[in-house]
Structure formats: structure tokens, C-alpha cells
Design an enzyme around this catalytic site. Structure first.
Site, mmCIF file in Angstrom:
data_model
loop_
_atom_site.group_PDB
_atom_site.id
_atom_site.type_symbol
_atom_site.label_atom_id
_atom_site.label_comp_id
_atom_site.label_asym_id
_atom_site.label_seq_id
_atom_site.Cartn_x
_atom_site.Cartn_y
_atom_site.Cartn_z
ATOM 1 N N GLU A 154 0.852 -1.197 0.000
ATOM 2 C CA GLU A 154 0.000 0.000 0.000
ATOM 3 C C GLU A 154 0.881 1.238 0.000
ATOM 4 O OE1 GLU A 154 -2.379 -0.171 3.565
ATOM 5 O OE2 GLU A 154 -3.001 -2.222 3.128
ATOM 6 N N LYS A 161 2.183 4.553 1.540
ATOM 7 C CA LYS A 161 2.221 5.092 2.893
ATOM 8 C C LYS A 161 1.887 6.571 2.782
ATOM 9 C CE LYS A 161 5.028 5.177 7.064
ATOM 10 N NZ LYS A 161 4.912 6.568 7.373
ATOM 11 N N ASP A 168 1.336 10.295 3.746
ATOM 12 C CA ASP A 168 2.040 11.142 4.708
ATOM 13 C C ASP A 168 1.074 12.143 5.322
ATOM 14 O OD1 ASP A 168 4.127 11.996 6.175
ATOM 15 O OD2 ASP A 168 5.131 13.098 4.573
ATOM 16 N N TYR A 195 -6.921 2.315 6.245
ATOM 17 C CA TYR A 195 -6.031 1.212 5.878
ATOM 18 C C TYR A 195 -6.131 -0.017 6.794
ATOM 19 C CZ TYR A 195 -3.112 3.718 9.259
ATOM 20 O OH TYR A 195 -2.656 4.364 10.364
ATOM 21 N N LYS A 197 10.718 3.252 3.282
ATOM 22 C CA LYS A 197 10.679 4.710 3.180
ATOM 23 C C LYS A 197 11.351 5.218 1.892
ATOM 24 C CE LYS A 197 9.463 7.108 6.229
ATOM 25 N NZ LYS A 197 9.687 7.451 7.619
ATOM 26 N N CYS A 206 27.043 45.579 -9.510
ATOM 27 C CA CYS A 206 27.020 44.212 -10.040
ATOM 28 C C CYS A 206 28.258 43.452 -9.555
ATOM 29 C CB CYS A 206 26.988 44.258 -11.567
ATOM 30 S SG CYS A 206 27.235 42.652 -12.321
ATOM 31 N N CYS A 262 30.582 42.836 -12.954
ATOM 32 C CA CYS A 262 31.258 43.893 -13.726
ATOM 33 C C CYS A 262 31.338 45.223 -12.983
ATOM 34 C CB CYS A 262 30.571 44.084 -15.077
ATOM 35 S SG CYS A 262 28.953 44.848 -14.941
ATOM 36 N N CYS A 287 21.613 44.309 -13.274
ATOM 37 C CA CYS A 287 22.823 44.990 -13.722
ATOM 38 C C CYS A 287 22.435 45.614 -15.054
ATOM 39 C CB CYS A 287 23.943 43.969 -13.925
ATOM 40 S SG CYS A 287 25.300 44.631 -14.892
ATOM 41 N N CYS A 321 27.981 43.442 -19.669
ATOM 42 C CA CYS A 321 28.383 42.671 -18.480
ATOM 43 C C CYS A 321 28.711 41.235 -18.906
ATOM 44 C CB CYS A 321 27.257 42.678 -17.448
ATOM 45 S SG CYS A 321 27.586 41.592 -16.058
#
Ligand code: IVH
Length: 683
Positions: free
Chosen positions: A129, A131, A133, A242, A330, A424, A427, A442, A447
Site C-alpha cells: 500500500e 504510505k 504522509d 487502511y 521509506k 554588479c 562587472c 545589472c 556585463c
């Protein structure tokens, strides 16, 4: 002892006196984290670190059993109880599952089961099945009516959350008539929150200035434990059942039959349950879902593997915490906790300055993560990420890692605030943040960072797809002054490339050929490659289809562009200004002279009545098509595909596990078809 020290502790040669002190520290630490996890729904360490602490304590207690106390965290399942709710005793202890990480631990579990049952692999059937969460709950039905429900609590006693559970539509208040039901039926299940719903809740919380939940599990647990049921009702929680207690009375002799019985009672069960025999097949189920879980509308954190036959389950028995007949395999966690060691700024092809968090490397979803984008200055401020902070990182599959939230509880005052640079970092030019924009840029077109990113993007797979022209080669070409813009690529000659480090005759020929081949790429790729802001692959395709030719597009004005479906004012504006810039026009002329293809092949549309001019939305998982295959077919027959359900949607195609889009469609009274009907439509 501090957490970090405890995590690194080696206890192989510890004596009883030292053990006593370590045990005390470990218990204190574990109790603290139990509180954050279960009461505050806000864990501050990773699951892996929590497990490490627990395993450490277990190993010391095993070595020195005289140190075990009744209130040790090892003796308890799940949560400490806190005020606010009445408590309820469970009909049968709510156990937890033994975890397995990786195929080897799965195999070891199966081998132990075969050995204990004295049976061959082929003789023992398992039920696999998903799992889910979420948060474990127990529900009691008295003479078919839902009378009580509780959290797992400490396993023996849980909190009475009946009123909150009654707000969950997926929990029937009465079981199905006509099914033989014992006067008292206690079932177990997982209450969860869908992925979409979780994102919406966090968005709302963020707007309201509240702390966000780290993941749907915490959000579900938090929602279930609201004192006011009206608050719970606002969150669209759901449930998968379940199992049941005293299953012998239910006329079933195995787990699978019991699940079928519970389904008949009207309870909601997950549809992906499967009977499987043998290691190879179980492994296949686990591997398949490790991949496919990404398209499920709810979170899963593993696979639960249960011995099917009740008599075998009984024979295997249980420990104080876990049944010996079941296992939680898991998946690699998609969230981890790590530390921000620095926040650096990178410069993109549009000159955008992006703050990037440099992280202490951690493994998330199976790969090492050491960077996480912080998008822009506002995002850094909104999340209040500081250098030195402990943070929760999320990464799902191929998705870019994100900082979910800062664990402010772990701050010690040495953290440093980030400030966007005024110049920047590449540059030294001025950095401008335009009014109403989140991004700082910039402003220098020269650049080097801007040039580099623009060329790398132009040559990339999704754009001109020039095989062999990756970032490292682009950098070398730029450094040598051999190129300065994307068009220069087409003027490179044999000697230019051969002169680069590691290039031999054959590799030089290959690269020249790849460059030459890219000249005939379709217009949509060229448009995408030019890097016009807001023109992604999809918009580039629309533009290529609409104009058929680059020159036509270059002459289009704002209103002409804006009148095209899916092209809004922001995109239209960006296209117009791109083609106004002298520098861009020069690049385009160089590309033309180099002989690049500027025209589009028209896509053939075979209009069909059921599709033409209709808007479709795809949701859930289709078995026979990928999403893009289905979308291509719809478009081929004259239809359109959009991502969100609205009043203008004509048809919703719902695959397996369709989520909130399906609910939206039902609410708006929109026609919903399943995959089979879609297949019939295509013919
Ligand atoms: S069976 C005695 N099946 O995982 C066995 N548990 O520690 C009881 N969970 O808190 C668990 N999906 O709430 C089982 N299909 C599933 C499950 C599942 C999620 C949760 C459960 C429990 C935890 C395991």
C-alpha cells in the site's frame, strides 16, 4: 550536551556512568523534539537526525537495560499528550511501523518473515500500500454510526477529535446499509491534505503574516488539532482507511479481504493497494511508486508492506511498538534540514541579480543539494533568511531546491542579514531595481555575466540545441574574445575552435557541424533562444505559429501582439522593446547573414468538431498518454489546453487521482470525461 555533539557521539566503548549522563541528554533532546513535532506541528530537526537520536538511545538502553525507564521516549509510540482535548483509550494499541531504508533492509525484513513462518518466498503473500504522509487517526462506528474519533496520541490513549473529524467529508457519518456490520467497528486511517490545498493554505498564511507549515503532514496534523472545528472545516482534509481492529469478526481471513469489506462499508480506501508475492515483485512496486508518487495529488513517504494472511500475522506477533508482519519502506526524504553558510548573488542573462543561498551540502530526494535560489530581495526578506540560519529545504525529484522556511527556534543571534549589493558583483556596474519590480538588474549590456548566460541559453537543449557548446566552452570562447553575442557562434572557424584547450581535429569538426546544423532549427527555437524576457518555449511556439516569420514578428506592434490569445500586455511590451534595441537588431542581422532559418513550419490542424475552439483542462494521471501527448492531440484537432479550470473551460479530462481541479469542474458544472471517453473521442 548540544544536539550537534549528540549526533556525532560514538557510544561503542561507553561505560555505565557515562551512559547514564548520555541517556539523560538524549531523552531530554528527544522529548524536546517530540514536543515540536507533535504538539507544535513544527519540527526543528530532520527526520533522519531524530531517528539517529532514537537509535542511539535504543542502542545504549539495549547495552544497559538497567537504565530503561517507563517514561523513556523509546517506550512510547508517537506523541506526548497535551491539554485542550479529552483523551480516549484506543480499542487496541495503535502501533507504528518498523522503517526500512533501501532494498537491502526490505530484503532483510522479508527473509526474517519467511524464516519465522518457516515458509518459502512463494508461499507468503503480501499486500503493498502507499504510505500516506498525514496524521494517523482511529474511528469508532457504533451500530453503523460514527461516534468517536481520536489521534494516535501515545498509542494507548489519543485525543478525542470527534468534532473535527466530523467536518471531513470523506468520513461517512453512517456506514453503508445492507452490509453486515459488528455493533462496534474501530477502523484506522490516515488523514491527509492534498498538495494543492497545502500550497493554498501556506499562501494564505503567508499573506496573513503567519508561519508557514513545512509540509502537508504538519499542516494536516495542525488542522486536526484545532480547538474550533470550524477552523478544521476550512481545510479540505481527506482520509484513506487502511485497517480495522478485531478484524477476525469481519468475516475476512486476510488483510486484502478486510480492505474490500471496509470499502463495501462505504469507507474511503486508497485505490493503489496490490497483492504481491516475492521480493522482486515487491521491490518493483516500491520502485514504481517512488517515481509515480510525484504525480499523485497527495504526499506519500513510502510503501507499507503487510503480510496478507491473518493467521501468519498472528504467528509473527508484535514488539511493544511495531507489528512484526508489516514494514514501512521509506522513500528518500524530500525535505532536509541544513544551514545557510552564505548568500551569494548570481547574474543572469537578463542582467537579473539572483540571491542564492549556499548551503551545507545535504542529500535531498536522492541528490546532494548545496544551493537554493532565493529568487529576489523581497523573497529573502519575506522568508527572513539570514546567513547562518538553519533552514528546511525541499526538493522533489528534478525540481529546483527551495528553502521552505527558516527554523527561527535554532537561531543563536550570530546570524547575519543579507543586503542586495548596489554594484554588479561581476562587472561593477550600477544595479537598478525598477519601480514595481521585484528584481534588481545589472544595467550593463556588456556585463560578461549577461553575455555568458545569454549565449549558454541560446545554445542550450531547449533552444538551438548546439551539441557540445556547453557553459565551459562558452566561457573559454568569451575569455578569448572569440565571441561576444550569440550570433558570433556562427562566425567561428576551424582554427578558433581548434585553438581551445582539449580540442582535437575530430571534436573541432563535430562542434562546427553541430553549429551548422542548428542553423535550420525551427523559428520557435530561435525565438526562445534569443532570450526575450517572458518568451518561454510555449510563448515562442505561439509567436512562431502566429507570424510564421521573424520579420513579420519584428514589425508587429503592441496591439497586434496583445490581441493574440495567451499574449498579455507584459509579454507584448517586452517583445516590442526587444526589437527596438539597436544591439538586438545587429545580432539578428548577423544571424540572418549567417543563414539561419527565420521562418516557421505551420503546424497542421485537422479540425474536429468535438475539439475545435474548445478549451480543455487535464488533471490527474492518464495511463496511456503523457500530459504533453494528450495536449498535442487536442491541439492537433483544433482545441486548446489550459492549466486552470475556469468558467471558460469546456471539458475537463480527469485521470486517476484527479485533485482539486476535478472538484472545481464539478462545482462549475463543467463537462468531465475520463481517459476512456477521451480515447473514444480521438478514435
Ligand atoms: S498500517 C500496525 N498502512 O504510517 C500497522 N500505516 O508508523 C499500522 N500510514 O502512523 C499502520 N499509510 O498512520 C499503515 N497504508 C498504510 C499507511 C500507514 C500511512 C501511517 C500510519 C502510521 C505510520 C507508520
Amino acid at each position: 550536551m548540544e544536539l550537534e555533539k549528540l549526533l556525532k557521539l560514538d557510544v561503542s566503548n561507553i561505560d555505565e556512568k557515562q551512559a547514564g549522563a548520555v541517556v539523560r541528554d538524549l531523552r531530554e533532546e528527544l522529548n524536546r523534539h517530540n514536543y515540536y513535532y507533535y504538539i507544535k506541528d513544527n519540527p526543528i530537526i530532520s527526520d533522519a537526525d531524530y531517528d539517529k537520536l532514537m537509535r542511539l538511545l535504543e542502542s545504549i538502553e539495549e547495552k544497559f537495560p538497567q537504565l530503561v525507564t517507563a517514561d523513556s521516549p523509546t517506550q512510547r509510540i508517537g506523541a506526548p499528550l497535551e491539554g485542550g482535548f479529552n483523551t480516549l483509550e484506543h480499542g487496541e494499541k495503535m502501533l507504528s511501523l518498523q522503517d526500512a531504508f533501501g532494498h537491502e533492509e526490505l530484503k532483510a525484513f522479508l527473509d526474517r518473515v519467511y524464516k519465522d513462518l518457516e515458509l518459502e518466498e512463494s508461499q507468503v503473500e503480501f499486500v503493498c500500500e502507499l504510505k500516506i504522509d498525514g496524521s494517523a487517526v482511529s474511528l469508532v462506528y457504533q451500530d453503523g454510526s460514527f461516534v468517536r474519533g481520536a489521534t494516535r496520541g501515545d498509542g494507548v490513549t489519543g485525543e478525542d477529535i470527534t468534532s473535527n473529524l466530523k467536518t471531513i467529508k470523506a468520513i461517512p457519518l453512517r456506514l453503508m446499509d445492507g452490509v453486515q456490520i459488528p455493533s462496534r467497528l474501530e477502523v484506522r486511517g490516515e488523514v491527509y491534505l492534498g498538495k494543492d490545498e497545502f500550497l493554498q493554505i501556506n499562501k494564505r498564511r503567508e499573506e496573513e503574516g503567519l508561519a508557514v507549515f513545512a509540509n502537508p503532514r504538519n499542516a494536516a496534523a495542525g488542522s486536526l488539532r484545532q480547538i474550533d472545528p470550524a477552523q478544521t472545516a476550512k481545510r479540505r482534509l481527506s482520509i484513506f482507511i487502511y485497517g480495522a481492529v478485531s478484524n477476525q469478526e469481519l468475516g475476512a481471513s486476510n488483510h486484502y479481504q478486510m480492505l474490500e469489506y471496509l470499502k463495501k462499508c462505504g469507507l474511503r480506501l486508497n485505490p493503489h493497494v496490490k497483492k504481491v508475492t516475492g521480493y522482486e515483485k515487491i521491490k518493483k512496486y516500491c520502485d514504481r511508486w517512488e517515481e509515480e508518487r510525484k504525480s499523485l495529488p497527495y504526499e506519500t513517504d513510502g510503501i507499507v508492506i503487510k503480510v496478507n494472511d491473518f493467521s501468519y500475522q498472528q504467528k509473527l506477533g508484535q514488539t511493544s511498538r511495531n507489528p512484526r508482519w508489516a514494514l514501512a519502506y521509506k522513500f528518500p526524504p524530500e525535505q532536509e534540514v541544513t544551514r545557510v553558510v552564505d548568500i551569494k548573488v548570481s547574474v543572469g542573462r537578463t542582467g537579473a541579480l539572483t540571491p542564492v543561498a549556499k548551503l551545507e551540502p545535504v542529500t535531498v530526494a536522492g541528490s546532494t543539494v548545496s544551493n537554493a535560489t532565493l529568487h529576489n530581495e523581497d523573497e529573502v526578506n519575506r522568508k527572513d533568511v539570514r546567513i547562518g540560519d538553519w533552514v528546511i529545504i525541499h526538493k522533489a525529484g528534478d525540481v529546483i531546491p527551495e528553502i521552505v522556511k527558516v527554523i527561527t527556534e535554532r537561531r543563536d543571534g550570530t546570524e547575519k542579514q543579507f543586503k542586495m549589493p548596489e554594484r554588479c558583483p561581476v562587472c561593477g556596474s550600477e544595479v537598478i531595481r525598477a519601480e514595481g519590480e521585484a528584481v534588481s538588474r545589472c544595467i550593463s549590456l556588456a556585463c560578461p555575466a549577461v553575455q555568458f548566460e545569454a549565449i549558454v541559453h541560446f545554445a542550450s537543449k531547449g533552444a538551438m540545441d548546439i551539441d557540445g557548446l556547453g557553459p565551459a566552452i562558452v566561457k573559454k570562447l568569451l575569455d578569448r574574445g572569440l565571441i561576444a553575442d550569440p550570433a558570433d557562434i556562427y562566425y567561428l572557424d576551424y582554427d578558433d575552435i581548434f585553438s581551445l584547450e582539449n580540442f582535437k581535429q575530430k571534436s573541432t569538426h563535430n562542434l562546427l557541424e553541430a553549429i551548422n546544423k542548428s542553423k535550420s532549427q525551427p523559428l520557435s527555437r530561435l525565438l526562445f533562444g534569443l532570450g526575450i524576457r517572458f518568451v518561454g518555449q510555449h510563448v515562442a511556439e505561439i509567436l512562431a505559429d502566429e507570424f510564421g516569420d521573424l520579420d513579420n514578428l519584428m514589425q508587429a506592434d503592441f496591439s497586434q501582439l496583445e490581441s493574440i490569445d495567451e499574449i498579455g500586455p507584459r509579454i507584448a511590451d517586452s517583445i516590442v522593446s526587444f526589437f527596438k534595441q539597436k544591439q538586438n537588431l545587429e545580432v539578428i542581422e548577423k544571424l540572418r547573414k549567417a543563414g539561419l532559418n527565420f521562418s516557421a513550419e505551420k503546424k497542421k490542424v485537422e479540425e474536429r468538431k468535438e475539439f475545435a475552439k474548445k478549451t480543455f483542462v487535464l488533471t490527474g494521471k492518464l495511463e496511456n498518454f503523457t500530459r504533453s501527448q494528450a495536449a498535442d492531440l487536442i491541439e492537433k484537432f483544433g482545441g486548446k489546453v489550459t492549466s486552470a479550470v475556469s468558467k471558460s473551460t469546456d471539458v475537463v479530462i480527469a485521470g486517476n487521482d484527479a485533485g482539486s481541479k476535478l472538484d472545481d469542474a464539478k462545482k462549475l458544472g463543467i463537462k468531465v470525461i475520463d481517459e476512456k471517453q477521451f480515447k473514444d473521442m480521438i478514435g
